[in-house]
Design a protein around this motif. Structure first.
Motif, PDB file in Angstrom:
ATOM      1  N   MET A 182       0.809  -1.128   0.083  1.00  0.00           N
ATOM      2  CA  MET A 182       0.115  -0.151  -0.059  1.00  0.00           C
ATOM      3  C   MET A 182       0.914   1.337   0.120  1.00  0.00           C
ATOM      4  N   LEU A 183       1.959   1.159   0.718  1.00  0.00           N
ATOM      5  CA  LEU A 183       2.694   2.369   0.748  1.00  0.00           C
ATOM      6  C   LEU A 183       3.380   2.664  -0.402  1.00  0.00           C
ATOM      7  N   GLY A 184       3.909   1.505  -1.216  1.00  0.00           N
ATOM      8  CA  GLY A 184       4.539   1.741  -2.573  1.00  0.00           C
ATOM      9  C   GLY A 184       3.547   2.138  -3.530  1.00  0.00           C
ATOM     10  N   ILE A 187       3.363   5.716  -2.879  1.00  0.00           N
ATOM     11  CA  ILE A 187       4.534   6.642  -3.174  1.00  0.00           C
ATOM     12  C   ILE A 187       4.427   6.885  -4.822  1.00  0.00           C
ATOM     13  N   ALA A 188       4.079   5.516  -5.434  1.00  0.00           N
ATOM     14  CA  ALA A 188       3.954   5.771  -6.904  1.00  0.00           C
ATOM     15  C   ALA A 188       3.118   6.821  -7.376  1.00  0.00           C
ATOM     16  N   ALA A 189       1.743   6.835  -6.619  1.00  0.00           N
ATOM     17  CA  ALA A 189       0.774   7.749  -7.031  1.00  0.00           C
ATOM     18  C   ALA A 189       1.312   9.161  -6.815  1.00  0.00           C
ATOM     19  N   ILE A 190       1.906   9.307  -5.831  1.00  0.00           N
ATOM     20  CA  ILE A 190       2.609  10.830  -5.479  1.00  0.00           C
ATOM     21  C   ILE A 190       3.591  11.149  -6.471  1.00  0.00           C
ATOM     22  N   ALA A 191       4.246  10.424  -6.857  1.00  0.00           N
ATOM     23  CA  ALA A 191       5.559  10.457  -7.716  1.00  0.00           C
ATOM     24  C   ALA A 191       4.939  10.935  -9.269  1.00  0.00           C
ATOM     25  N   LEU A 192       3.734  10.344  -9.557  1.00  0.00           N
ATOM     26  CA  LEU A 192       2.950  10.580 -10.881  1.00  0.00           C
ATOM     27  C   LEU A 192       2.355  11.961 -10.829  1.00  0.00           C
ATOM     28  N   VAL A 193       1.409  12.182  -9.796  1.00  0.00           N
ATOM     29  CA  VAL A 193       1.039  13.594  -9.595  1.00  0.00           C
ATOM     30  C   VAL A 193       1.841  14.640  -9.407  1.00  0.00           C
TER      31      VAL A 193
END
Length: 205
Positions: A182-184, A187-193
Motif C-alpha cells: 500500500m505504501l509503494g 508513493i508511486a501515485a504521489i510521484a505521478l501526480v
C-alpha cells in the motif's frame, strides 16, 4: 553500549525495566530510536552514493525496473510515521493477553526497530563493501530475521507458547507486506501526480 548489548542478550528484560518505571538503567527508547534512524539514513546514503547499489532492483526479473531510490531520501520520516502503525499491529495481535497497553507496545517496537537498525548498519557496511549481493535478497532475509527477533521478545513478554507466538508473527508478517505494498502504491501515485515520474517509467524495459 549497555542498552545495545542487553537488547541482544536479554531484550525482554530491558523493555520490561523501562515500561515498569525503571528509566535510568537503559537509554530511553525515543533517543535510541532517533539515533538508529539517523545511522540508517547514513547507511542508505553510503549504499546508494558510495557503493552505488540500486536498492529497488529486483533479483527475480531481468527487466529494468523503475528506479524508486528517491524513497530512501525520506526513510527517516517514513520510519517515524509507521512506528505507531507497527505498535498498533502488535498490540492487537496480543490484545487477548491484556498484559501491555498500546503505549507499552510503542516503546517495545521502538526498542526493537532501533536495535535491528543498529545491527543492519553493522552488517551492511562491510557486507556490501566486499561482496556483490542483491539488496532485495538481503532485505528479505533481514525482514524475516527481524520478525523472529520481534516476536521472540513479544512472546517472552506475554508468556505465549511457541505455536501461539509463531501464528501471531505470521499474521504480522502478512499485514506488514500488505502495508508495504500500500505504501509503494501511495508513493508511486504521489510521484505521478507531482510529475516526478510518468507512466512510461513504470513500463518494464
Amino acid at each position: 553500549m549497555k542498552t545495545f548489548r542487553h537488547l541482544l542478550s536479554k531484550p525482554d528484560t530491558v523493555i520490561q525495566y523501562y515500561v515498569s518505571g525503571t528509566r535510568k538503567k537503559y537509554m530511553n527508547p525515543i533517543s535510541y530510536f532517533a539515533i538508529a534512524i539517523t545511522l540508517s539514513g547514513l547507511l542508505f546514503f553510503v549504499l546508494r552514493n558510495i557503493y552505488e547499489i540500486d536498492l529497488t532492483q529486483s533479483s527475480f526479473s531481468d527487466n529494468q525496473t523503475t528506479n524508486l531510490d528517491f524513497v530512501y531520501d525520506y526513510q527517516g520520516p517514513i520510519s517515524y510515521l509507521f512506528m505507531p502503525v507497527y505498535a498498533l499491529m502488535t498490540w492487537l495481535l496480543f490484545i487477548d493477553k491484556r498484559k501491555f497497553n498500546y503505549t507499552e507496545h510503542l516503546v517495545t517496537n521502538a526498542y526493537i526497530t532501533a536495535q535491528t537498525s543498529y545491527v543492519q548498519v553493522l552488517i551492511c557496511l562491510p557486507l556490501f563493501g566486499f561482496f556483490d549481493i542483491r539488496y532485495d535478497v538481503f532485505n528479505g532475509i533481514l525482514l524475516i530475521a527481524v520478525v523472529i527477533y520481534q516476536f521472540f521478545i513479544l512472546g517472552k513478554m506475554h508468556q505465549t507458547g511457541f505455536f501461539s507466538t509463531f501464528f501471531r508473527g505470521f499474521v504480522y508478517l502478512i499485514l506488514f507486506m500488505i502495508i508495504t505494498i500500500m505504501l509503494g502504491v501511495l508513493i508511486a501515485a504521489i510521484a505521478l501526480v507531482s510529475g516526478y515520474m510518468s507512466l512510461e517509467d513504470f513500463i518494464a524495459k
